[in-house]
Design an enzyme around this catalytic site. Structure first.
Site, mmCIF file in Angstrom:
data_model
loop_
_atom_site.group_PDB
_atom_site.id
_atom_site.type_symbol
_atom_site.label_atom_id
_atom_site.label_comp_id
_atom_site.label_asym_id
_atom_site.label_seq_id
_atom_site.Cartn_x
_atom_site.Cartn_y
_atom_site.Cartn_z
ATOM 1 N N ARG A 103 6.270 9.254 -2.020
ATOM 2 C CA ARG A 103 5.135 8.768 -1.207
ATOM 3 C C ARG A 103 4.454 10.008 -0.636
ATOM 4 O O ARG A 103 5.060 10.788 0.092
ATOM 5 C CB ARG A 103 5.625 7.859 -0.080
ATOM 6 N N HIS A 130 -1.307 2.357 -4.897
ATOM 7 C CA HIS A 130 -0.022 1.833 -4.420
ATOM 8 C C HIS A 130 0.480 0.833 -5.475
ATOM 9 O O HIS A 130 0.532 -0.374 -5.247
ATOM 10 C CB HIS A 130 -0.219 1.168 -3.062
ATOM 11 N N GLN A 133 3.356 -1.812 -4.892
ATOM 12 C CA GLN A 133 2.921 -2.938 -4.063
ATOM 13 C C GLN A 133 2.315 -4.042 -4.924
ATOM 14 O O GLN A 133 2.686 -5.218 -4.827
ATOM 15 C CB GLN A 133 1.870 -2.435 -3.048
ATOM 16 N N ASP A 222 -5.608 -5.846 3.867
ATOM 17 C CA ASP A 222 -4.790 -4.678 4.223
ATOM 18 C C ASP A 222 -5.489 -4.006 5.412
ATOM 19 O O ASP A 222 -6.651 -4.337 5.724
ATOM 20 C CB ASP A 222 -4.695 -3.721 3.003
ATOM 21 N N CYS A 262 -0.136 -6.651 2.453
ATOM 22 C CA CYS A 262 0.967 -5.775 2.032
ATOM 23 C C CYS A 262 1.845 -5.364 3.207
ATOM 24 O O CYS A 262 2.991 -4.978 2.998
ATOM 25 C CB CYS A 262 0.418 -4.549 1.312
ATOM 26 N N ARG A 290 9.070 -7.007 -3.063
ATOM 27 C CA ARG A 290 9.030 -5.580 -3.408
ATOM 28 C C ARG A 290 10.390 -5.162 -3.963
ATOM 29 O O ARG A 290 10.477 -4.412 -4.935
ATOM 30 C CB ARG A 290 8.714 -4.740 -2.152
HETATM 31 N N1 NVA Z 1 -3.456 1.053 2.706
HETATM 32 C C1 NVA Z 1 -2.258 1.201 3.515
HETATM 33 C C2 NVA Z 1 -1.112 0.592 2.814
HETATM 34 C C3 NVA Z 1 0.192 0.682 3.588
HETATM 35 C C4 NVA Z 1 1.331 0.068 2.855
HETATM 36 C C5 NVA Z 1 -2.021 2.657 3.804
HETATM 37 O O1 NVA Z 1 -2.132 3.480 2.876
HETATM 38 O O2 NVA Z 1 -1.744 2.997 4.947
HETATM 39 N N1 CP Z 2 3.648 -2.261 2.152
HETATM 40 C C1 CP Z 2 4.275 -1.090 2.285
HETATM 41 O O1 CP Z 2 4.263 -0.233 1.396
HETATM 42 O O2 CP Z 2 4.911 -0.937 3.469
HETATM 43 P P1 CP Z 2 5.557 0.410 4.010
HETATM 44 O O3 CP Z 2 4.416 1.358 4.294
HETATM 45 O O4 CP Z 2 6.279 0.008 5.259
HETATM 46 O O5 CP Z 2 6.458 0.965 2.975
#
Ligand code: NVA
Ligand code: CP
Length: 309
Positions: A103, A130, A133, A222, A262, A290
């Site tokens: 990540r 992502h 997801q 989101d 998500c 997930r």
């Molecule tokens: N779009 C959000 C998704 C989090 C799972 C982010 O990148 O913060």
């Molecule tokens: N939806 C998701 O990826 O959640 P986290 O950021 O908590 O991993």
């Protein structure tokens, strides 16, 4: 090099359908190929430079349930590209572990890592995409609606990593994808152009929220400002306010539409309490799934690698 799973575009329609079957098998606690521990003796490293609840925990638990070991490495510990080059980190870690889940911020950094690794690399979220997801989400849609094609999905809000991954999915499956967003918040232009040229269904950017959700089977949202761009919180909130998923907006969707997010949610911003806690919301099943889909992805990647040996 074996790149792993960096984008939904790494999966074709057949593989996606087979991953949906595998995720269901694993969710029902049935064993993969009669093997209760397909990751026995394997170690997966999670390199995370952004916070996470769902992704980290579901991968770590998933690896353990499949008989493997996980190793969490905070991004600030190894300082990718600062303490040493991303390529060197990828080459070294390939000598210790069997697969890596990353990540990070830049999709390009992830690609450089994958280009230099000799083990599979999985995208656990970048600023651009992502994919894990969306793979989990399509499994949830299969469970709830009984089909993954010829449905209308209304993604409401920011054209971020999650939205971009939905756009990618529309070139794998036949979907009617509508992105309800404000001017300036559209999904990535290149991703959109590529998907439009290959889309099996349709993709439409709707600047009118009602047009986006009208008769939709799935209403998805989101956060308005993602990790990595929290400095834009106020600006995005102003632009995206009218795309908030609330009861009024939801009443324009199909009466049996499901509501997805998500998570983490900023309640009262992109979604109201009454909707996220309401009868159409499937957000916690979505979070659970997930785990099952990522287990299916890991088993697939490692068995594909074995076949290459
Ligand atoms: N779009 C959000 C998704 C989090 C799972 C982010 O990148 O913060
Ligand atoms: N939806 C998701 O990826 O959640 P986290 O950021 O908590 O991993």
């Amino acid at each position: 090099m074996f790149k792993g799973f960096l984008s939904v575009l790494d999966v074709d329609r057949n593989l996606l359908k087979s991953l949906l079957v595998s995720a269901k098998v694993l969710k029902n606690k049935q064993f993969w190929d009669d093997d209760p521990s397909p990751l026995k003796g394997q170690t997966g490293a999670l390199i995370f430079s952004k916070p996470s609840l769902r992704t980290r925990v579901s991968f770590e638990v998933g690896i353990k349930e499949l008989g493997g070991n996980s190793l969490y490495i905070a991004g600030n510990e190894i300082q990718m590209g600062v303490r040493e080059s991303i390529a060197d980190i990828a080459r070294v870690i390939s000598r210790y572990v069997d697969f890596v889940i990353i990540r990070t911020f830049s999709q390009r950094d992830l690609e450089v890592f994958a280009e230099n690794a000799i083990i599979p690399v999985v995208n656990a979220l970048t600023d651009l995409l992502h994919p894990c997801q969306i793979m989990g989400d399509i499994f949830t849609i299969m469970e709830k609606l009984g089909q993954v094609e010829d449905i209308t999905i209304a993604y409401m809000g920011d054209g971020n990593n999650v939205a971009n991954s939905w756009v990618n999915l529309s070139s794998v499956l036949s979907l009617d994808l509508r992105i309800g967003t404000a001017s300036g918040c559209e999904p990535n232009k290149k991703i959109l152009e590529n998907a439009l040229s290959k889309a099996k269904g349709s993709i439409k950017i709707c600047y009118d929220p009602i047009e986006a959700v009208k008769d939709a089977n799935v209403v998805y949202t989101d956060v308005w400002a993602s990790m990595g761009e929290k400095d834009k919180t106020d600006e995005k909130a102003k632009l995206l306010q009218k795309f908030q998923v609330n009861s009024d907006l939801l009443s324009a969707a199909s009466p049996d539409a499901i509501v997805m997010h998500c998570l983490p949610a900023e309640r009262g911003k992109e979604i109201t309490d009454e909707v996220i806690d309401g009868p159409q919301s499937v957000v916690y099943d979505q979070a659970e799934n997930r785990l099952h889909m990522q287990k299916a992805i890991m088993v697939h990647l490692l068995s594909a690698l074995k076949r290459m040996d």
